[in-house]
Design an enzyme around this catalytic site. Structure first.
Site, short mmCIF file in Angstrom:
data_model
loop_
_atom_site.label_atom_id
_atom_site.label_comp_id
_atom_site.label_asym_id
_atom_site.label_seq_id
_atom_site.Cartn_x
_atom_site.Cartn_y
_atom_site.Cartn_z
CG HIS A 223 -9.26 29.71 1.45
ND1 HIS A 223 -10.19 30.43 0.72
CD2 HIS A 223 -8.84 29.49 0.78
CE1 HIS A 223 -9.97 29.53 -1.03
NE2 HIS A 223 -9.53 29.04 -0.63
CD GLU A 224 -4.85 27.68 1.53
OE1 GLU A 224 -5.05 26.78 0.92
OE2 GLU A 224 -4.92 28.52 0.45
CG HIS B 226 -9.14 23.54 0.85
ND1 HIS B 226 -10.33 24.05 0.13
CD2 HIS B 226 -8.34 25.35 0.50
CE1 HIS B 226 -10.54 24.48 -0.75
NE2 HIS B 226 -9.48 25.45 -0.50
CG HIS C 138 -11.59 26.44 -3.87
ND1 HIS C 138 -11.13 26.83 -4.54
CD2 HIS C 138 -11.29 27.74 -2.76
CE1 HIS C 138 -9.75 26.42 -3.98
NE2 HIS C 138 -10.08 27.16 -3.43
CE1 TYR D 24 -10.01 29.70 -6.01
CE2 TYR D 24 -10.52 29.16 -7.96
CZ TYR D 24 -9.82 29.04 -7.01
OH TYR D 24 -8.90 27.56 -6.88
ZN ZN Z 1 -8.76 27.01 -1.84
#
Ligand code: ZN
Length: 167
Positions: free
Chosen positions: A68-69, A72, A78, A124
């Protein structure tokens, strides 16, 4: 160190499924600097020079969190802020903690021809930033759908990396 080995293994999942490659820094000007800071976070897209990615020792060392990071850092927002999200999810602002609504702001994202994906590692959970244990995000087609629980990158997450980096 176990943490370091875990990180390397998580980064290698990108080698296995995408065309992005991580190399040890030698003299590159722009690079990712992984460290155990406070919480799990990363900047969006390339920043100048040493770009910090915080993966706190207790709490962030999971394959999906690292992915996930890193996504980014590779430029991805997201999933629930995608430009086309209003066709797929409702945001229940009345349930969001004060001061956290910016996390739900729609962005002008380039979706690279991939469909909206509830299984994205960038999505999310249904109760993210809830102030009252009520959902903050609902799937329009099926309000009882649970999501945001991906344990690993979805095939759309992978497709986006390969499309963005043209390989
Ligand atoms: Zn995030």
């Amino acid at each position: 160190k176990t943490e370091r080995n875990f990180m390397i293994r998580a980064l290698l999942t990108f080698h296995a499924s995408t065309c992005s490659r991580f190399v040890w820094r030698r003299r590159q000007r722009n690079y990712l600097y992984f460290y155990s800071g406070s919480g799990c976070w990363s900047y969006l897209g390339r920043q100048s020079r040493g770009q910090l990615v915080s993966l706190q020792k207790n709490g962030c060392l999971y394959t999906d969190t690292v992915q996930h990071e890193v996504l980014h850092a590779l430029g991805f927002h997201h999933e629930q802020v995608r430009s086309d999200r209003d066709s797929y999810v409702s945001i229940l602002y009345q349930n969001i903690k004060p001061g956290q609504t910016h996390n739900f702001m729609k962005r002008k994202t380039n979706n690279l021809g991939t469909p909206y994906d509830f299984d994205s590692v960038m999505h999310y959970g249904k109760y993210a930033f809830s102030k009252n244990r009520e959902p903050t995000i609902l799937a329009k087609r099926n309000p009882s759908l649970n999501f945001g629980t991906a344990r690993t990158m979805s095939k759309n997450d992978i497709a986006r990396v390969n499309k963005l980096y043209q390989c």
